[in-house]
Each structure stands twice: as C-alpha cells, then as structure tokens.
Design a protein around this motif. Structure first.
Motif, short mmCIF file in Angstrom:
data_model
loop_
_atom_site.label_atom_id
_atom_site.label_comp_id
_atom_site.label_asym_id
_atom_site.label_seq_id
_atom_site.Cartn_x
_atom_site.Cartn_y
_atom_site.Cartn_z
N VAL A 66 0.85 -1.20 0.00
CA VAL A 66 0.00 0.00 0.00
C VAL A 66 0.88 1.25 0.00
CG1 VAL A 66 -1.77 1.28 1.28
CG2 VAL A 66 -1.80 -1.23 1.26
N ALA A 67 0.59 2.18 -0.92
CA ALA A 67 1.39 3.41 -1.04
C ALA A 67 1.32 4.22 0.25
CB ALA A 67 0.88 4.25 -2.21
N GLN A 68 2.48 4.64 0.74
CA GLN A 68 2.57 5.36 2.00
C GLN A 68 2.82 6.86 1.76
OE1 GLN A 68 2.30 3.69 5.20
NE2 GLN A 68 1.49 2.26 3.67
N PRO A 69 2.15 7.71 2.56
CA PRO A 69 2.40 9.16 2.41
C PRO A 69 3.85 9.50 2.72
CG PRO A 69 0.50 8.73 3.84
CD PRO A 69 1.17 7.42 3.60
N GLY A 70 4.34 10.52 2.04
CA GLY A 70 5.71 10.98 2.29
C GLY A 70 5.77 12.49 2.24
N ARG A 72 7.94 16.10 0.95
CA ARG A 72 8.84 16.59 -0.09
C ARG A 72 10.08 17.18 0.55
NH1 ARG A 72 4.06 18.77 -1.17
NH2 ARG A 72 4.66 20.78 -0.33
N GLU A 143 4.14 5.31 -9.88
CA GLU A 143 2.75 5.01 -9.51
C GLU A 143 2.03 6.21 -8.90
OE1 GLU A 143 2.21 1.30 -7.56
OE2 GLU A 143 3.65 0.29 -8.87
N ALA A 144 2.79 7.16 -8.35
CA ALA A 144 2.17 8.33 -7.71
C ALA A 144 1.80 9.41 -8.70
CB ALA A 144 3.12 8.90 -6.66
N CYS A 145 2.46 9.43 -9.86
CA CYS A 145 2.31 10.56 -10.78
C CYS A 145 0.93 10.55 -11.46
CB CYS A 145 3.40 10.52 -11.85
SG CYS A 145 3.21 11.86 -13.04
N ARG A 170 4.99 17.26 -8.00
CA ARG A 170 5.91 16.77 -6.97
C ARG A 170 5.36 15.63 -6.10
NH1 ARG A 170 8.62 22.12 -4.45
NH2 ARG A 170 9.94 20.55 -3.51
N PHE A 171 4.33 14.94 -6.57
CA PHE A 171 3.87 13.76 -5.84
C PHE A 171 4.96 12.68 -5.88
CE2 PHE A 171 -0.35 15.53 -7.13
CZ PHE A 171 -0.84 15.77 -5.85
N GLU A 174 7.37 13.05 -3.06
CA GLU A 174 6.81 12.57 -1.79
C GLU A 174 6.82 11.05 -1.75
OE1 GLU A 174 3.51 16.19 -1.46
OE2 GLU A 174 2.84 14.12 -1.47
N ALA A 175 6.48 10.44 -2.87
CA ALA A 175 6.30 8.98 -2.89
C ALA A 175 7.62 8.21 -2.88
CB ALA A 175 5.49 8.58 -4.12
#
Lengths: 390, 209
Positions: A66-70, A72, A143-145, A170-171, A174-175
């Motif tokens: 599962v994608a985790q928040p990050g 910048r 995958e975040a873009c 800029r996602f 972060e990802a």
C-alpha cells in the motif's frame, strides 16, 4: 514489467568517498539553470543523516503493497549550492574579511556530516555509501504521478521522467522513499538520475561507474548469468538492496562493508566487527550476515592461494568486466553514431548554450541512416597533451 | 446562469480593481472538493485521506464583452502566504465541442479548453484537456490576458480573451450560449493537480448580442 532490468552493484568495501562519481554526473547532466542543488549521484558517510538530510524519515514507498504518504524534501534538505564571497576576500581590499558561505547564513550542505560516522574512540567507524536513483522494479514515483509523466523503459527498466508531461506537482518526490527526485524551480519539473540512458543505448556504461577510481560500481543486466550483477546478487548473494522494506524493489545493490575488529578496554581486538552488524542489517536487511560471511570466507580462500571467483569479481582485476555489455568507450560510441536525440522528453543539459549538441543537431544526425562523425569533439591522449592539436 | 453584458469597450475592465465592475452584480458559483475517489493514483488518495482540501472558496463571477473581447472577473477567498511550494491558482473551463463532462475533464472527442492563472506567474495559460490527467502543457493559441489583485484575503482575477472560435479554442460568440466551469487551488494547502475545489457541472454562460 520490463523485459530486462539494468542494475548496479556498489562494493562499499572499496568506496573512498572521493566524489568523482558525483562530479562526473554533475558535469554531464545537471548544468542547466534550476539544477544547481541537484546531485543525482551523492556519496554520504554512514552512519549519518544522508542526503537529503534524514531522508530515511521522510516516508513514501509501500507497506504491505500500500502506497505510504511521504514528504517533499526542500532544497535546504538536499543541501543547497553555497555561494562564497571569493571576490570580497581576494579582491575586496578589506583585511578583516574571511571566507563565508551564503554570507555566513548557510544551512547544511549535501555532505554536511562527512567522515563524522558513529561509535566512540577507539571504536569510531564510518563507511561511504553512494546513492543514485534505484530505478525500482515497483517505482513509487511512477505510480504516484497523476500525469503518467514517469515511465519505465521496457527494454532495460530505466525509470525516466518525461519533462514535457511533468507539471511539477511533486507527488513523485513525496512517494519516493529514497528521496532521489529533485525539483527544478526554474523549469517547474521534477528531475532525477537517468542511468545515463543515452550512453547505455550505445553500449557505454554510466558516467559514475566509468569514472570511479575505486572500481566500486558494477553495471549490467540483472538476469545475465555471464555478467557481474547476476553473479553478485543472485549467485553469491553478497549484494543487497538498500532498505528493501520500502517495498519498491530497488535495482541498485550494495556489498556491505567488512570492518576491522572492535577493540576492548585494553585495546585488544575482539571478535566483534567495529561497524555494528545490526547497523548494516538496518540498512541492507538480514542478508548482511550471509553476505559478510561469504566475503570473509572467500577472502580467506584467496589468502590461502586458492582460486575464488567472488574475490576475482570484487577485486575487478579486469576493469571493463565490471560493466557487462556496456564496455564501449564513449569516444568510440560517439564516432560510430551520435548520441541519439532525446526520445524520452529529456532535454540537452546545456540547453541552447550548447552549440555543438543541440537537440536539433542531434535529431538531424540521428535521423540520418549513414553514420557520421560526432559533433562532440573528443581528443586522443596525444592530442590532449598537445593542446588539442593532432 | 452567468450573463455577459455587452458594453462599449472592455479595455478598462482588464483591471480587477476597476470601478466599472461594481455595476455588474456577480453570480455565486458553488464549488466542492474534487472527490478523493476520482484522484488518479493510489498515492494521492492515500496521502490526502483525512486531509482537508477544496473548501468552498465563495467564488463570485461577473463578465462583460464588447463584441470583440470577453472579460470575466472571478473573486474568491484564500490568499496564501508567500513562499509556499505551490501557487494559488484559478482555471476556467469552456467546452470546445461534443458536450464534454466537466467532472471528467473532457474526452478525446470532446475536449475542454482551460484558461489558467497562477499567482506566481504573469498572464494566463491556455490548456486543452481530454480526460483526467490528460491536460496539455500548452493548449491552443489565442489572444488572452490575466490580471490579479489580492485584497482582504480574497483574490480578484480578471481573465480576458478574444471572442470567436478557431480549432481547439472554445467558441465564445456575442449572442451565443455555452457552459463555463471553474477550479481553484489553495497553494498554501499544497493543493495542485486534482486536489482542488471545482464547480461540479457547467454553469450556463450567456453573452448578450
């Protein structure tokens, strides 16, 4: 999924922290405006905060898929390029002035904690760890873009940002759990290591690996049983990914460093290594135990005069063997065919300032079926010594 | 319904602070946060889960034209402090052809023409969208402008463009009727891309003959 995956192994036993790789990359790729703070290749001292500072605490990646928040990283986190008052110091005519970065208000540079390391004397320790984009098999950035601006090349798995599609959201920054994506404020796009794809396309290894005086970096395909990567990663299992727990399946691997023995209170050598194994495990996972044991065992074999394929590989007696199928000299590759024009939305790093290799010139040459002489002038050693004259 | 009154000359109206705008009662446009389920990537959905964004900015719109040029004045609450990573921004949308769905940002055969203003750049950007995440960095060329004024916590932005239609430029004709949509990003809240407040459906835009 890419058909093949190009990968890199860095032997941390051999890195001397000279930053030649960093400079090779910087001079080749990140000379456009807005790229001043960018070091697509960095070499940091471990244990340490790394670049960007404390990147390991900035989130991103995947947990149980599962994608985790990050967050910048800022230019300051990466360590901005300082401006020095050389003019004032050398030509200002003031005797009381001293050299200062950013008027004395500088933040932390990209290599702020160089050679600081960890441990207490006499067991102080450190090692160098170079980092580039990991060109992950499961890239969190891609995958975040939301713009589908990031692609993974089918032929070799190199992960690239298409600057024509990127809108600077800029996602990706972060990802990416390794925080190896930079943001160009002047151009409003994200940028990162391209694994020197124009060189790879021509059979030339990356600039960072070719320029490395320590013979630290191996390059090749992950599934090539004749190449160094497969042998080190799969056969011998001595090269491990950094923070595999981030879930992106990185394709840069590290041979963990051996270290001299820890000393006891009387200064006698103990059985423990000076670099705590648990620290290496925190970076490279449980495979560290097997990797260190294997390297030590093969080292002993070699010392006894017995043959060791692993030692021969790691010592890299034949320099070019380190680069798998990418052994061509850049000069020869350029002579055969000019470096192809950008087919990936990547722009000439020198932009319009480069009179010899503009995108237009490269495009016109790439379209031609006949091989032409390169527009880039390379000198032979003899010519170079003679000031560039034949 | 947003009625565009015809006046003699829109030149002075290009300034958002021009007193002439007081003569035209603005229309309030309801806006909502672009739903999280519509965000195109798992990362964005996960990282914005539970975070507030796209708050209704109290968007008010008035418009005039002079037979050659159209000027629209958009005001909303939410002036971010300087030094943020992303700018405050506004986009207005006009359908090009084929009845596009505003919420889906258009389709291949039904594009939407956006005029985008952002606080950190002069002027206005023309963009064409054919779906979510499918807007171009540069859209059809047309003569357009934007001026902005921040006052008492509200942005007042006037966007002007020529009337008419050509290629992918959304048609806008005196005496004609079309739809108009809006999106607003609060840069200080890291809003960008699909993380925005937007008008759910087309509002009717009528231009006096």
């Amino acid at each position: 999924m890419s058909k093949r995956q190009v990968a890199m192994v860095m032997d941390l036993n051999k890195c001397i922290g000279c930053q030649t790789c960093t400079v090779a990359c910087k001079t080749l790729w990140t000379r456009r405006e807005g790229m001043e703070h960018m070091l697509w290749n960095t070499v940091n001292t471990q244990p340490g905060a790394g670049t960007p500072h404390n990147f390991e605490k900035m989130g991103g990646g995947f947990k149980d898929g599962v994608a985790q928040p990050g967050i910048r990283p800022t230019v300051e986190d990466f360590g901005k390029a300082w401006e020095f008052n050389h003019k004032d110091v050398f030509f200002g005519g003031k005797s009381d002035i001293s050299l200062a970065a950013d008027g004395g208000r500088h933040g932390k540079g990209p290599n702020w904690d160089e050679d600081q390391g960890g441990g207490e004397f006499p067991n102080s320790h450190y090692f160098y760890m170079p980092r580039i984009c990991n060109h992950c098999t499961h890239p969190a950035c891609l995958e975040a873009c939301p713009r589908k601006a990031i692609t993974k090349r089918e032929e070799d798995g190199i992960v690239l940002i298409d600057e024509d599609r990127c809108k600077g959201y800029r996602f990706c920054q972060e990802a990416c759990p390794y925080k190896k994506i930079y943001y160009n404020e002047m151009e409003g796009v994200s940028q990162k290591c391209i694994f020197c794809f124009p060189r790879i396309d021509e059979g030339v290894t990356t600039a960072c690996s070719r320029q490395c005086p320590g013979r630290v970096r191996f390059v090749g395909y992950l599934d090539d049983p004749e190449g160094p990567i497969w042998k080190l990663v799969t056969k011998w299992k001595v090269a491990l990914p950094l923070h595999a727990e981030y879930g992106t399946e990185p394709n840069v691997f590290y041979v963990p460093p051996l270290s001299p023995p820890k000393l006891d209170e009387d200064g006698n050598a103990t059985d423990e290594p000076r670099i705590p194994t648990e620290y290496l495990v925190s970076l490279f996972g449980d495979g560290v135990h097997h990797a260190l044991e294997t390297v030590r065992r093969e080292q002993d074999k070699s010392r006894r005069g017995e043959p060791s394929e692993l030692m021969d590989l790691l010592i890299a007696r034949k320099w070019l063997d380190m680069f798998g199928p990418f052994q061509k000299h850049p000069r020869d590759a350029a002579r055969m065919r000019p470096i192809p024009a950008n087919r990936q939305g990547f722009k000439n790093p020198l932009g319009e300032k480069d009179p010899l290799s503009s995108d237009e010139v490269m495009a016109s040459m790439a379209e031609s079926s006949e091989p032409k002489a390169s527009t880039i002038r390379f000198f032979s050693k003899a010519e170079y010594k003679n000031g560039g004259r034949a | 319904m947003l009625v565009t009154r015809r006046i003699k000359d829109v030149a002075a109206f290009a300034e958002p602070g021009d007193a002439g705008w007081a003569r035209f009662e603005p229309v309030r446009i309801d806006m909502i946060a672009a739903p999280l389920v519509m965000q195109p990537t798992e990362y964005i959905r996960n990282s914005w889960q539970g975070r507030e964004y796209g708050a209704d900015p109290g968007l008010e719109v008035a418009a005039v034209h002079d037979g050659l040029r159209w000027a629209v004045r958009v005001s909303w609450t939410g002036v971010s402090p300087g030094g943020t990573d992303f700018p405050d921004a506004l986009a207005l949308a006009l359908p090009v052809r084929g009845n596009p769905v505003l919420m889906l940002m258009g389709a291949e055969d039904a594009p939407i023409h956006f005029l985008r203003w952002q606080a950190n750049k002069p002027g206005v950007k023309s963009q064409l969208a054919t779906g979510i995440g499918q807007s171009t960095n540069s859209g059809p060329e047309l003569d357009c402008s934007a001026r902005a004024l921040a006052r008492d916590g509200r942005w007042h932005v006037v966007i002007t463009r020529v009337l008419g239609s050509r290629g992918d430029v959304a048609p806008l004709e005196a005496g004609g009727k079309t739809g108009i949509g809006f999106a607003v990003w609060r840069g200080g809240n890291d809003e960008r891309g699909g993380i925005k407040a937007f008008s759910i459906d087309w509002a009717e835009l009528v231009l006096d003959a």
